[in-house]
Design a protein around this motif. Sequence first.
Motif, PDB file in Angstrom:
ATOM      1  N   ALA A 300       0.924  -1.173   0.166  1.00 49.01           N
ATOM      2  CA  ALA A 300       0.042  -0.063  -0.030  1.00 49.01           C
ATOM      3  C   ALA A 300       0.928   1.109   0.092  1.00 49.01           C
ATOM      4  CB  ALA A 300      -0.877   0.029   1.309  1.00 49.01           C
ATOM      5  N   ALA A 301       1.737   1.274   0.645  1.00 55.66           N
ATOM      6  CA  ALA A 301       2.869   2.460   0.857  1.00 55.66           C
ATOM      7  C   ALA A 301       3.282   2.704  -0.673  1.00 55.66           C
ATOM      8  CB  ALA A 301       3.995   2.349   1.740  1.00 55.66           C
ATOM      9  N   ARG A 302       3.921   1.697  -1.322  1.00 53.01           N
ATOM     10  CA  ARG A 302       4.244   1.813  -2.595  1.00 53.01           C
ATOM     11  C   ARG A 302       3.284   2.300  -3.695  1.00 53.01           C
ATOM     12  NH1 ARG A 302       7.757  -3.833  -2.314  1.00 53.01           N
ATOM     13  NH2 ARG A 302       9.308  -3.112  -1.016  1.00 53.01           N
ATOM     14  N   GLY A 303       2.184   1.660  -3.627  1.00 54.69           N
ATOM     15  CA  GLY A 303       1.020   1.965  -4.427  1.00 54.69           C
ATOM     16  C   GLY A 303       0.494   3.362  -4.157  1.00 54.69           C
ATOM     17  N   ARG A 304       0.421   3.845  -3.091  1.00 57.64           N
ATOM     18  CA  ARG A 304       0.004   5.019  -2.598  1.00 57.64           C
ATOM     19  C   ARG A 304       0.910   6.091  -3.245  1.00 57.64           C
ATOM     20  NH1 ARG A 304      -3.296   6.867   2.854  1.00 57.64           N
ATOM     21  NH2 ARG A 304      -3.247   9.001   2.535  1.00 57.64           N
ATOM     22  N   ARG A 305       2.270   5.851  -2.951  1.00 60.25           N
ATOM     23  CA  ARG A 305       3.314   6.963  -3.484  1.00 60.25           C
ATOM     24  C   ARG A 305       3.010   6.978  -4.876  1.00 60.25           C
ATOM     25  NH1 ARG A 305       9.801   7.008  -2.872  1.00 60.25           N
ATOM     26  NH2 ARG A 305      10.208   8.521  -4.602  1.00 60.25           N
ATOM     27  N   ALA A 306       2.916   5.868  -5.752  1.00 58.34           N
ATOM     28  CA  ALA A 306       2.714   5.789  -7.111  1.00 58.34           C
ATOM     29  C   ALA A 306       1.425   6.717  -7.524  1.00 58.34           C
ATOM     30  CB  ALA A 306       2.620   4.537  -7.732  1.00 58.34           C
ATOM     31  N   TRP A 307       0.542   6.353  -6.711  1.00 63.11           N
ATOM     32  CA  TRP A 307      -0.871   7.200  -6.861  1.00 63.11           C
ATOM     33  C   TRP A 307      -0.964   8.509  -6.768  1.00 63.11           C
ATOM     34  CZ3 TRP A 307      -4.379   9.988  -3.885  1.00 63.11           C
ATOM     35  CH2 TRP A 307      -5.683   9.902  -4.649  1.00 63.11           C
ATOM     36  N   GLN A 308      -0.071   8.925  -5.488  1.00 60.09           N
ATOM     37  CA  GLN A 308       0.323  10.283  -5.389  1.00 60.09           C
ATOM     38  C   GLN A 308       0.969  10.934  -6.624  1.00 60.09           C
ATOM     39  OE1 GLN A 308      -1.746  10.998  -1.955  1.00 60.09           O
ATOM     40  NE2 GLN A 308      -0.569  12.292  -2.884  1.00 60.09           N
ATOM     41  N   GLU A 309       1.911  10.504  -6.976  1.00 62.76           N
ATOM     42  CA  GLU A 309       2.799  10.947  -8.264  1.00 62.76           C
ATOM     43  C   GLU A 309       2.130  11.130  -9.493  1.00 62.76           C
ATOM     44  OE1 GLU A 309       7.112   8.874  -6.628  1.00 62.76           O
ATOM     45  OE2 GLU A 309       5.769   7.923  -8.509  1.00 62.76           O
ATOM     46  N   TYR A 310       1.058  10.476  -9.616  1.00 64.17           N
ATOM     47  CA  TYR A 310       0.235  10.204 -10.965  1.00 64.17           C
ATOM     48  C   TYR A 310      -1.251  11.118 -10.953  1.00 64.17           C
ATOM     49  CZ  TYR A 310       3.577   7.867 -13.679  1.00 64.17           C
ATOM     50  OH  TYR A 310       4.688   7.550 -14.271  1.00 64.17           O
ATOM     51  N   MET A 311      -1.559  11.382  -9.573  1.00 62.97           N
ATOM     52  CA  MET A 311      -2.913  12.116  -9.579  1.00 62.97           C
ATOM     53  C   MET A 311      -2.721  13.578  -9.113  1.00 62.97           C
ATOM     54  SD  MET A 311      -5.215   9.958 -10.148  1.00 62.97           S
ATOM     55  CE  MET A 311      -4.402   8.826 -11.212  1.00 62.97           C
ATOM     56  N   PRO A 312      -3.550  14.489  -9.837  1.00 64.62           N
ATOM     57  CA  PRO A 312      -3.461  15.818  -9.429  1.00 64.62           C
ATOM     58  C   PRO A 312      -4.084  16.294  -8.270  1.00 64.62           C
ATOM     59  CG  PRO A 312      -5.144  15.689 -11.299  1.00 64.62           C
ATOM     60  CD  PRO A 312      -4.351  14.128 -11.092  1.00 64.62           C
ATOM     61  N   ILE A 313      -3.844  16.102  -7.084  1.00 63.04           N
ATOM     62  CA  ILE A 313      -4.606  16.442  -5.913  1.00 63.04           C
ATOM     63  C   ILE A 313      -3.695  17.556  -5.000  1.00 63.04           C
ATOM     64  CG2 ILE A 313      -5.486  14.046  -5.600  1.00 63.04           C
ATOM     65  CD1 ILE A 313      -3.696  13.690  -3.195  1.00 63.04           C
ATOM     66  N   ALA A 314      -4.547  18.266  -4.500  1.00 57.12           N
ATOM     67  CA  ALA A 314      -4.085  19.569  -4.058  1.00 57.12           C
ATOM     68  C   ALA A 314      -3.301  19.858  -2.639  1.00 57.12           C
ATOM     69  CB  ALA A 314      -5.165  20.877  -4.323  1.00 57.12           C
TER      70      ALA A 314
END
Length: 544
Positions: A300-314
């Motif tokens: 989950a930590a790896r998946g969430r980091r990748a998600w953070q890198e690719y999603m435009p959240i503020a």
Amino acid sequence: MNSISRRSVVKGTAAAVGIAVTGTAPAHAAVRASPIPLVHKRLSLPSGISTGDVTPNSAILWSRASGPGQLIAKLRAVDDDGRLLRGSGSFDRVIKGGWATPESDFTAKIQAGQLPPGTRFDLTLHFEDNDGNHSEAGEGTFSTAPGSGRGGTGTGPARAARRRNQSFVWTGDTAGQGWGINEEIGGMRGYAAMHATHPDFFIHSGDTIYADGPIAETVTEQDGQIWRNLVTDGVHKVAETLDEFRGRHRYNLLDANIRAMYADVPVIAQWDDHETHNNWYPGEIIDDPRYTVRDVDVLAARGRRAWQEYMPIADARAMRPGTGFEATRIYRKTARGPQLDVFSLDMRSFKSPNTAGLEPQETPLLGEDQVQWLIREVSRSTATWKVIAADLPIGIIVPDGQAQESMANRDDGEPLGRELELARILKAFKDNNVSNVVFVTADVHYCAAHHYSPDRAAFKDFNPFWEFVAGPISAGSFGPSPMDLTFGPRVDFAKSGTFANQSPRTGDNQFFGHMDIDEDGALSASLRDANGAVLYTQNLAPEH
């Protein structure tokens, strides 16, 4: 990716998000000098561009480069026909953002602030390398949310800021069950159908990728047809390493329909289970022979980091490097002007273990901090409509073996387990005189409209509300599923595919939702299929 034309990845433009760093070039980004002149290789944008979490005055701008470079944006105010605004309505700004580096998979983003409300922008994004060479440019557009003023005359931002009508679409479940990008049928056509409605923004309600779903080159469908996937390195197995998780985001952004929509439509992104592993909860040790890593918290930590890198959240903390597992980065409020606030939930990071859900004491799905945040922020909201974007449904029974994945527990009586958390939230809304709450979600791979009322419920201390379910947008279809009656749901409409795990080929078993809010506050919600057909409509007048 070398087989994809440069025009298709740049002109189509795309969606995703990266970690912004300092505006100065990092030491490792420097190009080593050579006494022999070299042919310069121009940076490209292999995943297009996107925007996200757009409010009346701010927006996140995102792209990914093919190598080290600084992200630079050009924003210009335009009218409804795309012509530049002149005079008092003009807006022309160049903004320099973070550096794309290997540490962020060459993603970067810009937090653009002090924007005029109710304004449409022409957007150009490019990268500049350490020698000042410009990359290819990605072009798109977006509009800031309406402002609060009603008065005034004129054109451009002054006129547009008075407009309170807006629309949005939502769905979930992209590239699931092994149904990837099939270019023979036009790729992920559901995104083109959403794009064609010209929404002001898009809520991706989770399962933005399927990290746990390998994508094979061909799949034989039930009727014998051969589904042919575009495949890239690494998608043949479940994602375990950080690069494998990143690769799933890169894969989805190869689809021209996604890139085209994300260039024009801002995203409000959520995560659910398939960004990591099916039905996961913190602390779980998964029993899945496909994995060498069984500790779901590591995945989950790896998946969430990748998600953070690719999603435009503020969230400001998402603009800084980190582990990708900080708690408050995902649940958030996105202000959309006087008529609408969107509250995006995180129903994964604080989840209790999946059980039968019959505990007499409250067990968490959101966790106490998020519960208090939701009660506080929804109660304070002065917007006409409070849309709660949930990545799990309320009354639909979602089994996880003998346990339950969502909050419903298959017991129609008084709330138990996770249901007690929801009961506390709904009671607080009633006690605080909150009106005009609507839930939107995906997850279950069919579409439905549910009306919840205390008149039909075992738990009665809440005000009636609607929940609209829409998905998948490009995955196998399932359902419909039975309902838990604790909160008194009435199924007003439901539609699914004709059999379990039906492919997206025909489009009539893929679904998204559309909401339109006019300047007087009237809300029209519809459920549609991936061919654009309207299947169901519900018109709601606001309570005052």
